[in-house]
Design a protein around this motif. Structure first.
Motif, PDB file in Angstrom:
ATOM      1  N   ARG A   1      28.884  88.747  70.100  1.00  0.00           N
ATOM      2  CA  ARG A   1      30.175  88.283  69.588  1.00  0.00           C
ATOM      3  C   ARG A   1      29.951  87.211  68.520  1.00  0.00           C
ATOM      4  N   LEU A   2      30.914  87.105  67.619  1.00  0.00           N
ATOM      5  CA  LEU A   2      30.845  86.127  66.528  1.00  0.00           C
ATOM      6  C   LEU A   2      31.909  85.057  66.720  1.00  0.00           C
ATOM      7  N   ALA A   3      31.464  83.796  66.799  1.00  0.00           N
ATOM      8  CA  ALA A   3      32.379  82.655  66.863  1.00  0.00           C
ATOM      9  C   ALA A   3      32.267  81.862  65.566  1.00  0.00           C
ATOM     10  N   VAL A   4      33.405  81.481  65.013  1.00  0.00           N
ATOM     11  CA  VAL A   4      33.437  80.667  63.795  1.00  0.00           C
ATOM     12  C   VAL A   4      34.050  79.315  64.133  1.00  0.00           C
ATOM     13  N   VAL A   5      33.308  78.256  63.826  1.00  0.00           N
ATOM     14  CA  VAL A   5      33.785  76.893  64.052  1.00  0.00           C
ATOM     15  C   VAL A   5      34.453  76.381  62.782  1.00  0.00           C
ATOM     16  N   ASP A   6      35.480  75.555  62.953  1.00  0.00           N
ATOM     17  CA  ASP A   6      36.252  75.104  61.798  1.00  0.00           C
ATOM     18  C   ASP A   6      36.560  73.614  61.919  1.00  0.00           C
ATOM     19  N   PRO A   7      36.218  72.812  60.892  1.00  0.00           N
ATOM     20  CA  PRO A   7      36.440  71.360  60.973  1.00  0.00           C
ATOM     21  C   PRO A   7      37.889  70.981  60.665  1.00  0.00           C
ATOM     22  N   GLU A   8      38.174  69.709  60.807  1.00  0.00           N
ATOM     23  CA  GLU A   8      39.503  69.185  60.478  1.00  0.00           C
ATOM     24  C   GLU A   8      39.859  69.462  59.020  1.00  0.00           C
ATOM     25  N   ASN A   9      41.170  69.566  58.769  1.00  0.00           N
ATOM     26  CA  ASN A   9      41.723  69.729  57.418  1.00  0.00           C
ATOM     27  C   ASN A   9      41.330  71.045  56.769  1.00  0.00           C
ATOM     28  N   SER A  10      40.837  71.982  57.574  1.00  0.00           N
ATOM     29  CA  SER A  10      40.546  73.330  57.092  1.00  0.00           C
ATOM     30  C   SER A  10      41.588  74.272  57.671  1.00  0.00           C
ATOM     31  N   VAL A  11      41.954  75.298  56.916  1.00  0.00           N
ATOM     32  CA  VAL A  11      43.029  76.190  57.359  1.00  0.00           C
ATOM     33  C   VAL A  11      42.521  77.458  58.034  1.00  0.00           C
ATOM     34  N   PHE A  12      41.221  77.689  58.051  1.00  0.00           N
ATOM     35  CA  PHE A  12      40.721  78.956  58.577  1.00  0.00           C
ATOM     36  C   PHE A  12      41.188  79.220  60.016  1.00  0.00           C
ATOM     37  N   PHE A  13      41.043  78.223  60.901  1.00  0.00           N
ATOM     38  CA  PHE A  13      41.391  78.435  62.303  1.00  0.00           C
ATOM     39  C   PHE A  13      42.869  78.780  62.467  1.00  0.00           C
ATOM     40  N   THR A  14      43.738  77.957  61.897  1.00  0.00           N
ATOM     41  CA  THR A  14      45.179  78.173  62.064  1.00  0.00           C
ATOM     42  C   THR A  14      45.619  79.484  61.426  1.00  0.00           C
ATOM     43  N   ALA A  15      45.071  79.792  60.251  1.00  0.00           N
ATOM     44  CA  ALA A  15      45.422  81.039  59.573  1.00  0.00           C
ATOM     45  C   ALA A  15      44.986  82.251  60.392  1.00  0.00           C
ATOM     46  N   TRP A  16      43.801  82.160  61.009  1.00  0.00           N
ATOM     47  CA  TRP A  16      43.290  83.253  61.856  1.00  0.00           C
ATOM     48  C   TRP A  16      44.126  83.388  63.123  1.00  0.00           C
ATOM     49  N   ARG A  17      44.411  82.261  63.761  1.00  0.00           N
ATOM     50  CA  ARG A  17      45.189  82.276  65.009  1.00  0.00           C
ATOM     51  C   ARG A  17      46.586  82.848  64.789  1.00  0.00           C
ATOM     52  N   ASP A  18      47.225  82.429  63.679  1.00  0.00           N
ATOM     53  CA  ASP A  18      48.609  82.817  63.411  1.00  0.00           C
ATOM     54  C   ASP A  18      48.726  84.042  62.509  1.00  0.00           C
ATOM     55  N   ASP A  19      47.578  84.627  62.148  1.00  0.00           N
ATOM     56  CA  ASP A  19      47.564  85.780  61.236  1.00  0.00           C
ATOM     57  C   ASP A  19      48.369  85.474  59.965  1.00  0.00           C
ATOM     58  N   ASN A  20      48.003  84.354  59.341  1.00  0.00           N
ATOM     59  CA  ASN A  20      48.716  83.883  58.154  1.00  0.00           C
ATOM     60  C   ASN A  20      47.712  83.562  57.049  1.00  0.00           C
ATOM     61  N   PRO A  21      47.182  84.578  56.364  1.00  0.00           N
ATOM     62  CA  PRO A  21      46.142  84.339  55.347  1.00  0.00           C
ATOM     63  C   PRO A  21      46.642  83.590  54.115  1.00  0.00           C
ATOM     64  N   ALA A  22      47.939  83.429  53.991  1.00  0.00           N
ATOM     65  CA  ALA A  22      48.481  82.699  52.835  1.00  0.00           C
ATOM     66  C   ALA A  22      48.554  81.196  53.082  1.00  0.00           C
ATOM     67  N   LEU A  23      48.162  80.747  54.263  1.00  0.00           N
ATOM     68  CA  LEU A  23      48.254  79.328  54.613  1.00  0.00           C
ATOM     69  C   LEU A  23      47.387  78.469  53.696  1.00  0.00           C
TER      70      LEU A  23
END
Length: 364
Positions: free
Chosen positions: A217-239
């Protein structure tokens, strides 16, 4: 700048020589090491770090820069004399400046005016020039403008990273990891943990896992002030976000075109103080300094290891040692800088200390 006949024999000969020069650089370099991170044997879980700091330019971005140059050369975008422009103030610019110097090409890094003197010096040491802008959000626009003005090529790492790397193999980082694990106790790891800057590394590894029919499995870590995690979680690539990441090399204020969220099995948000506490822990355990993105990787990897220990699930986990900590002596390893950022590492250090002593992950 005098126009170049891109179809001439002279141009083709130069491109052939350029490709050989870049391939020769790879041939001169041994593969990077896969280091075991010491964990108690009775946990039944092994953690490995792919040490990308041993590349000639000192970071994971050396692989990306090599791929981007080959991609641009073979697409006909770079020929003899082409100025190369990149939007980067960090390791990518250092590595691209290195390859531009090998080919005798001018290189310009477009970067915010707040970029540290240490980074500027690293780029200039490789023969690159730095073009400063006051508004970081204009870095892409300014790179395009400069490339058009000079008749150059904008590398655009954030768009081309996942396109430039052959995810099926051909000595990419995923293939290298699995070859090096071949004789280990658990040669097919349960998880690979990486960060995302361009998104190219996670895209390469995620695709490779599926192509080789692996259960990893592939896990991606994301630091503060980055949008990758929230965009992935909410399926919102325009974030998008108006703030940038403190953890250099990963985290972005927009979802970059090279980030392929569909190949990611899990994303883990990591506080910046946790990343920096992890690099202090790594220095104590490994006897060497590592960069902030490695700390983000370690925080995520430690949490996954603890889950495996708690579930009595033997196996292995792999992550990346992205670069050395010597580039961050005045920031991540400077207590005054950390205090100015308003960060308190102590609670996260306690989590790490308890984990290394017991295998338990008590993250408040």
């Amino acid at each position: 700048m005098t126009p170049v006949d891109r179809c001439s024999d002279t141009t083709r000969d130069w491109v052939c020589r350029a490709v050989r020069i870049i391939e020769a650089d790879a041939n001169r370099s041994a593969d990077t090491h896969l280091l075991p991170f010491p964990l108690p044997a009775d946990w039944g879980v092994q953690l490995y770090l792919k040490d990308e700091s041993t590349h000639p330019t000192g970071s994971l971005k050396h692989r990306l820069a090599r791929s981007l140059f080959l991609y641009a050369l073979c697409n006909g975008w770079i020929v003899e004399g082409t100025p190369v422009i990149e939007a980067s103030s960090g390791s990518t610019a250092v590595s691209e400046a290195y390859f531009a110097r090998l080919l005798g090409l001018p290189f310009i890094a477009v970067m915010p005016s707040t970029t540290s003197e240490e980074k500027v010096a690293l780029i200039e040491r490789q023969g690159g020039a730095c073009h400063f802008i006051d508004e970081p959000s204009r870095i892409y626009e300014e790179s395009l403008r400069l490339a058009e003005k000079l008749g150059g090529h904008f590398m655009d790492q954030f768009t081309n990273a996942e396109r430039a790397t052959d995810w099926r193999g051909n000595n990419n980082i995923a293939e290298s990891i699995f070859q090096q694990l071949d004789l280990e106790l658990h040669p097919e790891p349960a998880w690979v943990v990486v960060g995302a800057g361009t998104g190219g590394t996670s895209a390469t590894i995620g695709r490779y896992l599926r192509y080789r029919q692996l259960r990893t499995r592939l896990a991606v870590v994301d630091p503060e002030n980055s949008v990758f995690f929230t965009a992935w979680r909410d399926d919102n690539p325009a974030l998008t976000s108006s703030r940038g990441s403190r953890i250099e090399g990963i985290g972005r204020p927009r979802v970059e075109p090279s980030f392929i969220g569909a190949v990611v099995d899990r994303m883990i948000p990591v506080p910046d103080a946790a990343s920096l506490a992890a690099i202090r822990t790594a220095e104590q355990v490994l006897g060497r300094r590592v960069g902030g993105s490695t700390g983000t990787n370690l925080w995520g990897a430690f949490g996954i290891v603890a889950e495996m220990v708690a579930q009595d699930c033997p196996g292995s986990v792999v992550s990346l040692l992205c670069d050395g900590g010597e580039r961050y002596a005045h920031t991540y390893f400077n207590d005054d800088w950390i205090a100015r950022q308003g960060l308190d590492l102590r609670p996260y250090q306690q989590v790490l200390d308890r984990f290394l002593a017991t295998g338990e992950w008590q993250y408040f």
